[in-house]
Design a protein around this motif. Sequence first.
Motif, PDB file in Angstrom:
ATOM      1  N   GLY A 247      47.773 -28.667  93.478  1.00  0.00           N
ATOM      2  CA  GLY A 247      48.468 -27.280  93.625  1.00  0.00           C
ATOM      3  C   GLY A 247      48.179 -26.289  94.690  1.00  0.00           C
ATOM      4  N   ASP A 248      48.214 -25.242  94.459  1.00  0.00           N
ATOM      5  CA  ASP A 248      47.771 -24.073  95.509  1.00  0.00           C
ATOM      6  C   ASP A 248      46.300 -24.247  95.890  1.00  0.00           C
ATOM      7  OD1 ASP A 248      50.302 -23.426  95.028  1.00  0.00           O
ATOM      8  OD2 ASP A 248      49.912 -21.270  94.311  1.00  0.00           O
ATOM      9  N   ALA A 249      45.430 -24.645  95.027  1.00  0.00           N
ATOM     10  CA  ALA A 249      44.137 -24.850  95.241  1.00  0.00           C
ATOM     11  C   ALA A 249      44.039 -25.916  96.368  1.00  0.00           C
ATOM     12  CB  ALA A 249      43.333 -25.134  93.978  1.00  0.00           C
ATOM     13  N   ALA A 250      44.654 -26.901  96.489  1.00  0.00           N
ATOM     14  CA  ALA A 250      44.516 -28.042  97.306  1.00  0.00           C
ATOM     15  C   ALA A 250      44.942 -27.673  98.785  1.00  0.00           C
ATOM     16  CB  ALA A 250      45.434 -29.363  96.564  1.00  0.00           C
ATOM     17  N   LEU A 251      46.009 -26.886  98.906  1.00  0.00           N
ATOM     18  CA  LEU A 251      46.374 -26.437 100.216  1.00  0.00           C
ATOM     19  C   LEU A 251      45.283 -25.443 100.731  1.00  0.00           C
ATOM     20  CD1 LEU A 251      50.023 -25.332  99.329  1.00  0.00           C
ATOM     21  CD2 LEU A 251      49.225 -27.481 100.209  1.00  0.00           C
ATOM     22  N   LEU A 252      44.870 -24.710  99.893  1.00  0.00           N
ATOM     23  CA  LEU A 252      43.684 -23.827 100.211  1.00  0.00           C
ATOM     24  C   LEU A 252      42.335 -24.488 100.602  1.00  0.00           C
ATOM     25  CD1 LEU A 252      44.256 -20.842  97.555  1.00  0.00           C
ATOM     26  CD2 LEU A 252      44.330 -20.679 100.266  1.00  0.00           C
ATOM     27  N   LEU A 253      42.092 -25.512  99.796  1.00  0.00           N
ATOM     28  CA  LEU A 253      40.699 -26.302  99.929  1.00  0.00           C
ATOM     29  C   LEU A 253      40.841 -27.208 101.354  1.00  0.00           C
ATOM     30  CD1 LEU A 253      38.176 -26.811  99.024  1.00  0.00           C
ATOM     31  CD2 LEU A 253      38.948 -28.512  97.617  1.00  0.00           C
ATOM     32  N   ALA A 254      42.131 -27.730 101.719  1.00  0.00           N
ATOM     33  CA  ALA A 254      42.222 -28.402 102.861  1.00  0.00           C
ATOM     34  C   ALA A 254      42.238 -27.624 104.094  1.00  0.00           C
ATOM     35  CB  ALA A 254      43.826 -28.951 102.689  1.00  0.00           C
ATOM     36  N   ALA A 255      42.645 -26.374 103.893  1.00  0.00           N
ATOM     37  CA  ALA A 255      42.492 -25.428 105.067  1.00  0.00           C
ATOM     38  C   ALA A 255      41.222 -24.917 105.569  1.00  0.00           C
ATOM     39  CB  ALA A 255      43.263 -24.037 104.624  1.00  0.00           C
ATOM     40  N   ARG A 256      40.316 -25.161 104.498  1.00  0.00           N
ATOM     41  CA  ARG A 256      38.745 -24.998 104.505  1.00  0.00           C
ATOM     42  C   ARG A 256      37.801 -26.030 105.315  1.00  0.00           C
ATOM     43  NH1 ARG A 256      36.469 -21.794  98.900  1.00  0.00           N
ATOM     44  NH2 ARG A 256      38.051 -20.514  99.055  1.00  0.00           N
ATOM     45  N   HIS A 257      38.402 -27.277 105.230  1.00  0.00           N
ATOM     46  CA  HIS A 257      37.847 -28.171 106.170  1.00  0.00           C
ATOM     47  C   HIS A 257      36.327 -28.351 105.695  1.00  0.00           C
ATOM     48  CE1 HIS A 257      41.612 -28.582 108.683  1.00  0.00           C
ATOM     49  NE2 HIS A 257      41.262 -27.258 109.049  1.00  0.00           N
ATOM     50  N   ALA A 258      36.299 -28.513 104.469  1.00  0.00           N
ATOM     51  CA  ALA A 258      35.002 -28.456 103.772  1.00  0.00           C
ATOM     52  C   ALA A 258      34.341 -29.870 103.598  1.00  0.00           C
ATOM     53  CB  ALA A 258      34.644 -27.549 102.849  1.00  0.00           C
ATOM     54  N   TYR A 259      35.294 -30.755 103.487  1.00  0.00           N
ATOM     55  CA  TYR A 259      34.946 -32.194 103.263  1.00  0.00           C
ATOM     56  C   TYR A 259      35.481 -33.217 104.375  1.00  0.00           C
ATOM     57  CZ  TYR A 259      34.422 -30.678  98.313  1.00  0.00           C
ATOM     58  OH  TYR A 259      33.830 -29.845  97.326  1.00  0.00           O
ATOM     59  N   PRO A 260      34.567 -34.045 104.695  1.00  0.00           N
ATOM     60  CA  PRO A 260      35.029 -34.986 105.783  1.00  0.00           C
ATOM     61  C   PRO A 260      35.998 -35.849 105.619  1.00  0.00           C
ATOM     62  CG  PRO A 260      32.750 -35.528 104.759  1.00  0.00           C
ATOM     63  CD  PRO A 260      33.026 -34.157 104.389  1.00  0.00           C
ATOM     64  N   HIS A 261      36.325 -36.001 104.243  1.00  0.00           N
ATOM     65  CA  HIS A 261      37.297 -37.150 103.772  1.00  0.00           C
ATOM     66  C   HIS A 261      38.250 -36.428 102.847  1.00  0.00           C
ATOM     67  CE1 HIS A 261      34.657 -39.956 105.603  1.00  0.00           C
ATOM     68  NE2 HIS A 261      33.787 -39.551 104.838  1.00  0.00           N
ATOM     69  N   ARG A 262      39.740 -36.685 102.845  1.00  0.00           N
ATOM     70  CA  ARG A 262      40.504 -36.300 102.242  1.00  0.00           C
ATOM     71  C   ARG A 262      41.670 -37.219 101.708  1.00  0.00           C
ATOM     72  NH1 ARG A 262      45.522 -34.341 103.459  1.00  0.00           N
ATOM     73  NH2 ARG A 262      46.493 -33.013 101.810  1.00  0.00           N
ATOM     74  N   TYR A 263      41.730 -37.578 100.550  1.00  0.00           N
ATOM     75  CA  TYR A 263      42.774 -38.687 100.109  1.00  0.00           C
ATOM     76  C   TYR A 263      43.901 -37.948  99.546  1.00  0.00           C
ATOM     77  CZ  TYR A 263      38.772 -41.606 101.468  1.00  0.00           C
ATOM     78  OH  TYR A 263      37.933 -41.968 102.037  1.00  0.00           O
ATOM     79  N   ASP A 264      45.176 -37.957 100.245  1.00  0.00           N
ATOM     80  CA  ASP A 264      46.292 -37.528  99.696  1.00  0.00           C
ATOM     81  C   ASP A 264      47.009 -38.632  98.474  1.00  0.00           C
ATOM     82  OD1 ASP A 264      49.263 -37.322  99.397  1.00  0.00           O
ATOM     83  OD2 ASP A 264      49.120 -35.628 100.766  1.00  0.00           O
ATOM     84  N   LEU A 265      47.048 -38.077  97.430  1.00  0.00           N
ATOM     85  CA  LEU A 265      47.570 -39.029  96.366  1.00  0.00           C
ATOM     86  C   LEU A 265      48.789 -39.641  96.323  1.00  0.00           C
ATOM     87  CD1 LEU A 265      44.456 -38.679  95.256  1.00  0.00           C
ATOM     88  CD2 LEU A 265      45.271 -38.468  93.095  1.00  0.00           C
ATOM     89  N   GLY A 266      49.546 -38.832  97.010  1.00  0.00           N
ATOM     90  CA  GLY A 266      50.983 -39.291  97.289  1.00  0.00           C
ATOM     91  C   GLY A 266      51.239 -40.280  98.344  1.00  0.00           C
ATOM     92  N   GLU A 267      50.431 -40.186  99.439  1.00  0.00           N
ATOM     93  CA  GLU A 267      50.205 -41.061 100.357  1.00  0.00           C
ATOM     94  C   GLU A 267      49.624 -42.511  99.805  1.00  0.00           C
ATOM     95  OE1 GLU A 267      48.184 -39.294 103.662  1.00  0.00           O
ATOM     96  OE2 GLU A 267      48.749 -40.962 105.252  1.00  0.00           O
ATOM     97  N   GLU A 268      48.550 -42.233  99.267  1.00  0.00           N
ATOM     98  CA  GLU A 268      47.846 -43.588  98.676  1.00  0.00           C
ATOM     99  C   GLU A 268      48.752 -44.200  97.835  1.00  0.00           C
ATOM    100  OE1 GLU A 268      44.789 -44.295  99.731  1.00  0.00           O
ATOM    101  OE2 GLU A 268      44.742 -42.892 100.991  1.00  0.00           O
ATOM    102  N   TRP A 269      49.431 -43.738  96.954  1.00  0.00           N
ATOM    103  CA  TRP A 269      50.671 -44.388  96.302  1.00  0.00           C
ATOM    104  C   TRP A 269      51.479 -45.156  96.978  1.00  0.00           C
ATOM    105  CZ3 TRP A 269      51.527 -46.080  91.248  1.00  0.00           C
ATOM    106  CH2 TRP A 269      52.747 -46.184  90.997  1.00  0.00           C
ATOM    107  N   LYS A 270      52.075 -44.595  97.841  1.00  0.00           N
ATOM    108  CA  LYS A 270      52.920 -44.981  98.832  1.00  0.00           C
ATOM    109  C   LYS A 270      52.533 -46.327  99.443  1.00  0.00           C
ATOM    110  CE  LYS A 270      56.835 -44.832 101.496  1.00  0.00           C
ATOM    111  NZ  LYS A 270      58.298 -45.071 100.919  1.00  0.00           N
ATOM    112  N   ARG A 271      51.084 -46.151 100.008  1.00  0.00           N
ATOM    113  CA  ARG A 271      50.834 -47.269 100.619  1.00  0.00           C
ATOM    114  C   ARG A 271      50.594 -48.486  99.791  1.00  0.00           C
ATOM    115  NH1 ARG A 271      45.478 -45.182 103.283  1.00  0.00           N
ATOM    116  NH2 ARG A 271      46.805 -44.188 104.615  1.00  0.00           N
TER     117      ARG A 271
END
Lengths: 372, 372
Positions: A247-271
């Motif tokens: 949800g919104d928390a995921a958008l906010l957290l992405a904007a903080r760039h606090a983690y070196p790795h981010r896995y988008d679960l929609g993208e992973e499923w599609k792959r």
Amino acid sequence: MAVVRSDRRADPRSREAAGGARRPVPDRAHVRGLGTPGCRPGSVGTTGSRRADIPDLPSSPGQRPGSAHAARAAWRRHCRVRAPTDPGREPGGARRVSVVRLGRIGYINCYPVYGAIDRGVTPLAAELVTGTPSELNDLLAAGELDLSVVSAVEYARHARDYILLPDLAISCDGPVRSVALFSRRPVGQLDDRTVLLTASSRTAVDLLELLCRDVWNVRPRMAQARAEAADLDGLAHLPHEAVLVIGDAALLLAARHAYPHRYDLGEEWKRWTGLPFVFAIWAARRAADQRAARAVHHTLLAARDWGLAHLDLLAVAAARATGVGITDCRSYLAGLDYALTDRHLAGLTDFFRRLAARGLVPDGSLQFLQVA
Amino acid sequence: MAVVRSDRRADPRSREAAGGARRPVPDRAHVRGLGTPGCRPGSVGTTGSRRADIPDLPSSPGQRPGSAHAARAAWRRHCRVRAPTDPGREPGGARRVSVVRLGRIGYINCYPVYGAIDRGVTPLAAELVTGTPSELNDLLAAGELDLSVVSAVEYARHARDYILLPDLAISCDGPVRSVALFSRRPVGQLDDRTVLLTASSRTAVDLLELLCRDVWNVRPRMAQARAEAADLDGLAHLPHEAVLVIGDAALLLAARHAYPHRYDLGEEWKRWTGLPFVFAIWAARRAADQRAARAVHHTLLAARDWGLAHLDLLAVAAARATGVGITDCRSYLAGLDYALTDRHLAGLTDFFRRLAARGLVPDGSLQFLQVA
């Protein structure tokens, strides 16, 4: 340090109290707000009375799927699904009243469906209840809601009691952006490491478990935590290697760039599968009045059509509610898919099939509300 | 409407970032805060550097125990309890570092134990991690914590991995005040009605289920919800007949007088069994360094002795953190019991026995950390 917070941001569910009620609902006079004795919870009645310029819905709070002892879970299910014994009650519902209740997730990803309703563009003959996906899941199961947007996996778990609303879902065909695993190390190195799971989600948690097991071949230690927008600062102080946020928390957290790795679960499923992924569906209780359910469904489709034609306006409201930039909100909302066509159903049933193979949901099939 | 909020009130877990770190912990340099890249989460090292006049801990956030599918729960347990496969890791722990981590609940009921530590009166050679009971339960199970105050029932669920810290618990012998079912109707009329369960608790949820089944003879529909202090306004808008709330949120909700019926679970247990009820215990992982665990235990006992001798001071801090009056906080803290004597153990084992009879926890016995 005292900080200025938007009240609606901190607790989005309370927003609905601002809505006007057109219909008297005398039977529910005993239902009172926690803090406001005598007032009804939520806005009731058609929402056509709302002003078209009201701000939109903000982010919202949560619950927990896992870690319950098996017998406990069984006992709870038993409590929930048994038929009501009180003859004065609606079949399948715990209420004695006839107002239809519709659930809404408090995240901005619901704006394209509920924005027109909030603005009175598309009048809705139902009471709205806002919560996290997990809260709405439980409230629909308890019979407190007649219809709701719920975690997709909830349909598979309650197919005996629920019926799907056709042509309406929240899905993606590739990146979804708002369902992501944020990690301090590559996902292949999460074996035996601690992954915090948002307590607000069920479908995302199930999808993550499938990915860990079948794609990444890792078995992290799972721990549940509060992970809504208001929880992010506190979450930082819980020890973990990765965290699943939605949800919104995921958008906010992405904007903080606090983690070196981010896995988008929609993208992973599609792959993995080549298919779209359906995160949320709208379901009605089978016991709910079918005519009323059809009317709500009709309203939701009309509202969605309006919403998709007004993404610019909704993006402004979404930016105001979350603090994420307007352009980002616009592209996020435009990247989501609110239809439920055969392509989406292929993704949904493939997900259910994989969960059923693991014994995580019963085998079943999809049944839809019959509409004209 | 924008309102002024205490940052620590809204998210108590973040408070620890204010603590000073005495020891360098180079191995954990990769562990970064969500919002502050590069900084370590939580205060680390002895907390003796803290000022004695710092304000105390506020209320805190949560998780979910129930509603998980049995197989899912089993899979999660499997993930959690299996032995680590990485030889470079501590046995039973997911970390490679040697700093001892101690969990603390962010409610004021922990002030009498942690107040002296926060003020540097009783130096602690451990890192503090603050969370809801549910969060700490999961983090101890995942091996992210070495010792923690956890829901009492967690010991019964993890007796193979945990060892009890002697003479330390949070219990009551009669009313507890901060664990209560708030209801719109007498509890005997909750059959088939919806009861919201705080996602932050496990023991209280189990106790409520026993009371419903064996004492009140009702079978409500259970639905989990976020129910910390910051969630109370939103909670009011979720449809329900009753709600189980714990911690500071329960004190605040009681002060609102929004429900005609309030059932204190400590009092109900006492009436039923004649015994004290133990809500929380301190446990260490068996795999944790035993000497370090004994040192932490020693510190906790000394800190508790200081705390119980300074309830007036702690009540002022508690009032500031919660907004509940000083006199109320004082009498609340004075009404709690932080010992774990035979009387308490009789209550604890009676609770475990009843849960085991229902198949909700495995049969087992109590094992204590050996101290001088």
